[in-house]
Design a protein around this motif. Sequence first.
Motif, PDB file in Angstrom:
ATOM      1  N   LEU A  93       0.675  -1.120   0.049  1.00 34.99           N
ATOM      2  CA  LEU A  93      -0.208   0.209  -0.014  1.00 34.99           C
ATOM      3  C   LEU A  93       0.860   1.300  -0.010  1.00 34.99           C
ATOM      4  N   ASP A  94       1.856   1.361   0.703  1.00 41.24           N
ATOM      5  CA  ASP A  94       2.801   2.475   0.876  1.00 41.24           C
ATOM      6  C   ASP A  94       3.417   2.634  -0.553  1.00 41.24           C
ATOM      7  N   LEU A  95       3.657   1.461  -1.306  1.00 38.20           N
ATOM      8  CA  LEU A  95       4.152   1.712  -2.627  1.00 38.20           C
ATOM      9  C   LEU A  95       3.253   2.407  -3.522  1.00 38.20           C
ATOM     10  N   GLY A  96       2.053   2.367  -3.286  1.00 35.92           N
ATOM     11  CA  GLY A  96       0.764   2.646  -4.138  1.00 35.92           C
ATOM     12  C   GLY A  96      -0.035   1.724  -4.762  1.00 35.92           C
ATOM     13  N   HIS A  97       0.182   0.717  -4.274  1.00 35.33           N
ATOM     14  CA  HIS A  97      -0.700  -0.441  -4.881  1.00 35.33           C
ATOM     15  C   HIS A  97      -2.183  -0.432  -3.982  1.00 35.33           C
ATOM     16  N   GLU A  98      -3.314  -0.762  -5.097  1.00 33.73           N
ATOM     17  CA  GLU A  98      -4.716  -0.957  -4.247  1.00 33.73           C
ATOM     18  C   GLU A  98      -5.091  -2.246  -4.665  1.00 33.73           C
ATOM     19  N   ARG A  99      -4.759  -2.775  -5.851  1.00 37.24           N
ATOM     20  CA  ARG A  99      -5.127  -4.079  -6.441  1.00 37.24           C
ATOM     21  C   ARG A  99      -3.932  -5.095  -5.835  1.00 37.24           C
ATOM     22  N   LEU A 145       4.482  -6.554 -11.921  1.00 40.67           N
ATOM     23  CA  LEU A 145       3.799  -6.873 -11.031  1.00 40.67           C
ATOM     24  C   LEU A 145       4.740  -7.174  -9.753  1.00 40.67           C
ATOM     25  N   SER A 146       4.443  -6.586  -8.507  1.00 40.59           N
ATOM     26  CA  SER A 146       5.289  -6.684  -7.209  1.00 40.59           C
ATOM     27  C   SER A 146       4.674  -8.022  -6.616  1.00 40.59           C
ATOM     28  N   VAL A 147       5.494  -8.650  -5.934  1.00 43.56           N
ATOM     29  CA  VAL A 147       5.397  -9.937  -5.294  1.00 43.56           C
ATOM     30  C   VAL A 147       6.029  -9.963  -3.782  1.00 43.56           C
ATOM     31  N   VAL A 148       5.012 -10.285  -2.929  1.00 43.68           N
ATOM     32  CA  VAL A 148       5.643 -10.541  -1.535  1.00 43.68           C
ATOM     33  C   VAL A 148       5.563 -11.872  -1.056  1.00 43.68           C
ATOM     34  N   GLY A 149       6.714 -12.627  -0.392  1.00 43.86           N
ATOM     35  CA  GLY A 149       6.353 -13.869   0.248  1.00 43.86           C
ATOM     36  C   GLY A 149       6.419 -13.925   1.606  1.00 43.86           C
ATOM     37  N   ASP A 206     -10.333  -9.641 -15.500  1.00 42.05           N
ATOM     38  CA  ASP A 206     -10.465  -8.440 -16.371  1.00 42.05           C
ATOM     39  C   ASP A 206      -9.911  -7.274 -15.723  1.00 42.05           C
ATOM     40  N   GLU A 207      -9.660  -7.151 -14.488  1.00 46.46           N
ATOM     41  CA  GLU A 207      -8.688  -6.203 -13.715  1.00 46.46           C
ATOM     42  C   GLU A 207      -7.698  -7.008 -12.824  1.00 46.46           C
ATOM     43  N   PRO A 208      -6.789  -7.544 -13.334  1.00 40.50           N
ATOM     44  CA  PRO A 208      -5.861  -8.316 -12.495  1.00 40.50           C
ATOM     45  C   PRO A 208      -5.190  -7.188 -11.388  1.00 40.50           C
ATOM     46  N   PRO A 209      -4.434  -7.985 -10.338  1.00 35.55           N
ATOM     47  CA  PRO A 209      -3.891  -7.107  -9.304  1.00 35.55           C
ATOM     48  C   PRO A 209      -2.728  -6.601  -9.950  1.00 35.55           C
ATOM     49  N   THR A 210      -2.104  -5.606  -9.266  1.00 37.33           N
ATOM     50  CA  THR A 210      -0.664  -5.110  -9.664  1.00 37.33           C
ATOM     51  C   THR A 210       0.206  -5.802  -8.496  1.00 37.33           C
ATOM     52  N   ALA A 211      -0.362  -6.337  -7.472  1.00 37.75           N
ATOM     53  CA  ALA A 211       0.644  -6.921  -6.322  1.00 37.75           C
ATOM     54  C   ALA A 211       0.039  -8.121  -6.060  1.00 37.75           C
ATOM     55  N   PRO A 219       6.628   0.632  -7.050  1.00 39.03           N
ATOM     56  CA  PRO A 219       5.267   1.193  -7.262  1.00 39.03           C
ATOM     57  C   PRO A 219       4.739   0.494  -8.477  1.00 39.03           C
ATOM     58  N   PRO A 220       3.252   0.686  -8.451  1.00 41.00           N
ATOM     59  CA  PRO A 220       2.471  -0.045  -9.561  1.00 41.00           C
ATOM     60  C   PRO A 220       2.874   0.615 -10.816  1.00 41.00           C
ATOM     61  N   PRO A 221       2.609  -0.222 -11.948  1.00 35.15           N
ATOM     62  CA  PRO A 221       2.965   0.558 -13.343  1.00 35.15           C
ATOM     63  C   PRO A 221       1.897   1.886 -13.439  1.00 35.15           C
TER      64      PRO A 221
END
Length: 345
Positions: free
Chosen positions: A183-189, A278-282, A246-251, A342-344
């Motif tokens: 979220l801090d990076l700007g992702h909402e999806r 696409l950002s990924v966290v494990g 149709d609206e895939p996640p950005t993270a 940050p998201p594209p």
Amino acid sequence: MPTTHRSKPILATVAALAGVSAPTVSKVINGRDDVADATRLRVQAALDELGYRSPMQRRTRSTGPAMIDLVIGVHDGAYSMEILRGILDFAVDVDVDVVVSSYTPDKLSRVDHDEWAERMKESGRSGIIFVTSEITIDQLNAFHRREIAVLVIDPLNPPPPGGYASVGATNWAGGKAATEHLLDLGHERIAFLGGPAAAECSVARLHGYLAALMGRGVTTRQDYILAGAFNQKSGAEASREVLALDEPPTAIFAASDTIALGVLEVARNRGLRVPDDLSVVGFDGTPLTEQTLPRLTSVAQPLQEMGRAALRGVLRLSRGEQLDSSHTELATELVVRESTAPPPV
């Protein structure tokens, strides 16, 4: 003065109580393996009723190192290996022998736990540690009846009534930290790809994810939340599903590092650049995080310390000591690497 021989009266009494011959009782007492399991259980029950311990059992309990069983359930190998390292390192320090075995949930449910506990009792084991296993109160009672201490690391099911000793990490806080980072990076999806729907650790990570979204006023999307298994295959299948929306996640927040491996695999096959597209966290912080390309941002659990805490706890329980808490949680830490951005635009 003539010597008093007590062995024959004891054998005769046990044999009568168990409904077997005296030679059969002798075989059980001396650890012979040519006795049927059902017969062995009847004889052992009679021995327990009479409060008798064989010389072999007394020697096992009074000499040599303590013996603990370690049972590893279904989980990724990197996670289990780190837990195992912590247990074995501490076992050397405290002079404890550890017997390691692995059981799938299906196999664990089919095992006769009374027979298992009886074999542990006969061989002098004083405790058992389960790693990410699903275990019922009836199974636990089989060990408790024989005064075998039980401790579970990251149990897959909630504690049964009455509770039992367990060790885990701050899964909720870790899930919240991972999501807040995105979220801090700007992702909402942001999608959440979890482990088994009933797994307590995965549920806690999901709740941390939901709390972070709610705290920022981001709408929760059910199609972004999928349960599966703690493995790469599950991560690949789930990420294909959410990335086809149709609206895939950005993270994507993956509930384990191995789930994240599946996400990275699918992203690569679809031509998506991580972290640009696409950002990924494990989650877990296993050595895998340093081996991926790009290196994986992950919530690190203190896995080796969890192993040490588990062995320390089960040894205390085996000595009849009270633990400070029935559940011990060790702190997680978000380690940011190159898989998040940050998201594209």
